[in-house]
Write an enzyme that holds these catalytic residues in place. Structure first.
Site, PDB file in Angstrom:
ATOM      1  CG  HIS A   1      -1.916  -1.044   1.352  1.00  0.00           C
ATOM      2  ND1 HIS A   1      -2.074  -1.819   2.467  1.00  0.00           N
ATOM      3  CD2 HIS A   1      -2.864  -1.473   0.459  1.00  0.00           C
ATOM      4  CE1 HIS A   1      -3.076  -2.681   2.278  1.00  0.00           C
ATOM      5  NE2 HIS A   1      -3.563  -2.494   1.077  1.00  0.00           N
TER       6      HIS A   1
ATOM      7  CE  LYS B   1     -14.332  -5.810   2.471  1.00  0.00           C
ATOM      8  NZ  LYS B   1     -13.117  -5.302   1.844  1.00  0.00           N
TER       9      LYS B   1
ATOM     10  NE  ARG C   1      -2.870  -7.379  -4.233  1.00  0.00           N
ATOM     11  CZ  ARG C   1      -3.629  -7.581  -3.167  1.00  0.00           C
ATOM     12  NH1 ARG C   1      -3.070  -7.913  -2.035  1.00  0.00           N
ATOM     13  NH2 ARG C   1      -4.929  -7.454  -3.236  1.00  0.00           N
TER      14      ARG C   1
ATOM     15  CB  SER D   1      -4.274  -6.595   4.691  1.00  0.00           C
ATOM     16  OG  SER D   1      -3.945  -5.345   4.144  1.00  0.00           O
TER      17      SER D   1
HETATM   18  P1  ADP Z   1      -9.987  -3.552  -0.235  1.00  0.00           P
HETATM   19  O1  ADP Z   1     -10.552  -4.321   0.920  1.00  0.00           O
HETATM   20  O2  ADP Z   1     -10.797  -2.366  -0.636  1.00  0.00           O
HETATM   21  O3  ADP Z   1      -9.571  -4.379  -1.417  1.00  0.00           O
HETATM   22  P2  ADP Z   1      -7.211  -3.303   0.578  1.00  0.00           P
HETATM   23  O4  ADP Z   1      -6.787  -2.504   1.750  1.00  0.00           O
HETATM   24  O5  ADP Z   1      -7.021  -4.782   0.655  1.00  0.00           O
HETATM   25  O6  ADP Z   1      -8.710  -2.860   0.354  1.00  0.00           O
HETATM   26  O7  ADP Z   1      -6.505  -2.766  -0.709  1.00  0.00           O
HETATM   27  C1  ADP Z   1      -6.647  -1.464  -1.188  1.00  0.00           C
HETATM   28  C2  ADP Z   1      -6.089  -1.377  -2.594  1.00  0.00           C
HETATM   29  O8  ADP Z   1      -4.674  -1.618  -2.550  1.00  0.00           O
HETATM   30  C3  ADP Z   1      -6.660  -2.395  -3.574  1.00  0.00           C
HETATM   31  O9  ADP Z   1      -6.743  -1.794  -4.852  1.00  0.00           O
HETATM   32  C4  ADP Z   1      -5.629  -3.486  -3.582  1.00  0.00           C
HETATM   33  O10 ADP Z   1      -5.642  -4.202  -4.808  1.00  0.00           O
HETATM   34  C5  ADP Z   1      -4.351  -2.687  -3.417  1.00  0.00           C
HETATM   35  N1  ADP Z   1      -3.268  -3.471  -2.825  1.00  0.00           N
HETATM   36  C6  ADP Z   1      -3.325  -4.295  -1.769  1.00  0.00           C
HETATM   37  N2  ADP Z   1      -2.117  -4.869  -1.526  1.00  0.00           N
HETATM   38  C7  ADP Z   1      -1.274  -4.394  -2.480  1.00  0.00           C
HETATM   39  C8  ADP Z   1       0.096  -4.632  -2.819  1.00  0.00           C
HETATM   40  N3  ADP Z   1       0.834  -5.493  -2.150  1.00  0.00           N
HETATM   41  N4  ADP Z   1       0.610  -3.947  -3.861  1.00  0.00           N
HETATM   42  C9  ADP Z   1      -0.173  -3.096  -4.567  1.00  0.00           C
HETATM   43  N5  ADP Z   1      -1.458  -2.851  -4.340  1.00  0.00           N
HETATM   44  C10 ADP Z   1      -2.024  -3.483  -3.307  1.00  0.00           C
END
Ligand code: ADP
Length: 161
Positions: free
Chosen positions: A18, A42, A91, A129
């Site tokens: 992130h 969630k 990703r 996450s």
């Molecule tokens: P959500 O529950 O809305 O998917 P996340 O917090 O899991 O929220 O992710 C927010 C955004 O960041 C999403 O677009 C996700 O694809 C992206 N994201 C999550 N992990 C990574 C990573 N390792 N590298 C790049 N983008 C990521």
């Protein structure tokens, strides 16, 4: 004119993947709103307030990054803050289907607001996450994947369980 974008997510918790997207978004826009979803459907590991303060801690004091909780639709947040760009990270191909659905849904609600995707750095392409939480839960070392503040919060949570 100040260019603005919003980077929405659960950030439960914020990972180095992130952070990489936030840093790269900063190269393209003047101001990035990082919104933490406060979605009761969630079942998050950290509360919305904890996630907000972790993100705030990790990005530090920076006039160009605004961290906020978001309860409703991201489109409404965009309208409220005069933002016309949503940033999401991509990703692997596995992210694509869901992200595509989400982007098209948002566009159907408001076609003035576009979603742009930033490709993850290859070294974070496997990182999520959920993976971090699972690793922490079993006592694994999360140091390579998250900022020290997040590691501390995960350790603290584990000690209290
Ligand atoms: P959500 O529950 O809305 O998917 P996340 O917090 O899991 O929220 O992710 C927010 C955004 O960041 C999403 O677009 C996700 O694809 C992206 N994201 C999550 N992990 C990574 C990573 N390792 N590298 C790049 N983008 C990521």
């Amino acid at each position: 004119m100040t260019t603005k974008a919003v980077y929405p997510g659960s950030f439960d918790p914020i990972t180095n993947g992130h952070i990489d997207i936030i840093q790269r978004a900063k190269e393209k826009f003047d101001v990035i709103y990082v919104t933490i979803s406060d979605n009761s459907l969630k079942n998050p590991f950290f509360s919305a307030d904890e996630r907000v303060s972790l993100v705030q801690d990790v990005v530090g004091q920076d006039d160009r990054i605004i961290v906020k909780k978001c309860k409703g639709l991201i489109i409404d947040f965009c309208l409220e803050h005069q933002i016309d760009t949503i940033i999401r990270g991509l990703r692997a191909v596995s992210d694509f289907e869901f992200e595509f659905q989400l982007a098209l849904t948002n566009r159907t609600i408001n076609d003035q607001i576009d979603t742009i995707f930033l490709m993850t750095d290859a070294k974070y392409s496997f990182l999520s996450s959920s993976l971090v939480k699972e690793l922490a839960n079993f006592g694994g070392d999360v140091t390579p994947f998250v900022a020290k503040q997040v590691k501390k919060a995960l350790d603290k949570r584990r000690q209290h369980e």
